[in-house]
Write an enzyme that holds these catalytic residues in place. Structure first.
Site, mmCIF file in Angstrom:
data_model
loop_
_atom_site.group_PDB
_atom_site.id
_atom_site.type_symbol
_atom_site.label_atom_id
_atom_site.label_comp_id
_atom_site.label_asym_id
_atom_site.label_seq_id
_atom_site.Cartn_x
_atom_site.Cartn_y
_atom_site.Cartn_z
ATOM 1 N N VAL A 42 -0.762 -0.771 -13.074
ATOM 2 C CA VAL A 42 -0.505 -0.133 -11.792
ATOM 3 C C VAL A 42 -0.301 -1.224 -10.754
ATOM 4 O O VAL A 42 -1.141 -2.112 -10.602
ATOM 5 C CB VAL A 42 -1.676 0.787 -11.375
ATOM 6 C CG1 VAL A 42 -1.356 1.478 -10.047
ATOM 7 C CG2 VAL A 42 -1.990 1.807 -12.460
ATOM 8 N N GLU A 43 0.811 -1.164 -10.064
ATOM 9 C CA GLU A 43 1.115 -2.086 -8.973
ATOM 10 C C GLU A 43 1.047 -1.283 -7.688
ATOM 11 O O GLU A 43 1.669 -0.223 -7.585
ATOM 12 C CB GLU A 43 2.525 -2.662 -9.169
ATOM 13 C CG GLU A 43 2.999 -3.564 -8.064
ATOM 14 C CD GLU A 43 4.427 -4.052 -8.276
ATOM 15 O OE1 GLU A 43 4.937 -4.726 -7.364
ATOM 16 O OE2 GLU A 43 5.044 -3.756 -9.325
ATOM 17 N N VAL A 44 0.290 -1.751 -6.713
ATOM 18 C CA VAL A 44 0.275 -1.136 -5.381
ATOM 19 C C VAL A 44 0.865 -2.158 -4.436
ATOM 20 O O VAL A 44 0.414 -3.311 -4.384
ATOM 21 C CB VAL A 44 -1.142 -0.720 -4.951
ATOM 22 C CG1 VAL A 44 -1.128 -0.193 -3.520
ATOM 23 C CG2 VAL A 44 -1.698 0.348 -5.889
#
Length: 126
Positions: free
Chosen positions: A119-121
């Site tokens: 997951v990349e935020v």
């Protein structure tokens, strides 16, 4: 022709563990509708969550928990996101680092969910 993404599907080992994670860590809203996949809503999008033992048709040819890799956009400061991850015992895998997104330069942090999905935020640089 195409203007956005409405939803995507994550195949997971445990529906409950995945939903609890995204609700707790990122504040997503869980939506349960009889006869439909459970969804995790945020902004104007959602993630449909298929438990590996209970997928819905049609589906990917070979759905597998942990094969997701996606980027979510935030308007919150990344320091706030990092603090929330830390408060929830989530290990930051990388970041903040500069990346180029669909709308230009952004700063990103990376972590993994319970299935190992990456997951990349990210926050766009102004």
């Amino acid at each position: 022709m195409i203007v956005g993404i409405d939803h995507f599907v994550l195949t997971v080992a445990s529906l409950e563990a995945t939903c609890a994670f995204y609700q707790r860590v990122l504040g997503f809203e869980r939506i349960d509708t009889p006869g439909r996949p459970t969804a995790l809503a945020f902004g104007g999008q959602k993630i449909n969550v298929h438990e590996i033992s209970r997928t819905f048709e049609p589906k990917a040819k070979a759905p597998t928990p942990g094969s997701g890799d996606f980027c979510l956009i935030t308007e919150r400061p990344l320091d706030e996101i990092r603090a929330r991850l830390e408060a929830n015992g989530v290990v930051l895998e990388l970041g903040p680092v500069e990346r180029i997104g669909a709308r230009g330069p952004m700063m990103s942090v990376y972590f993994r969910d319970p299935d190992g999905n990456l997951v990349e935020v990210s926050q766009y640089l102004r």
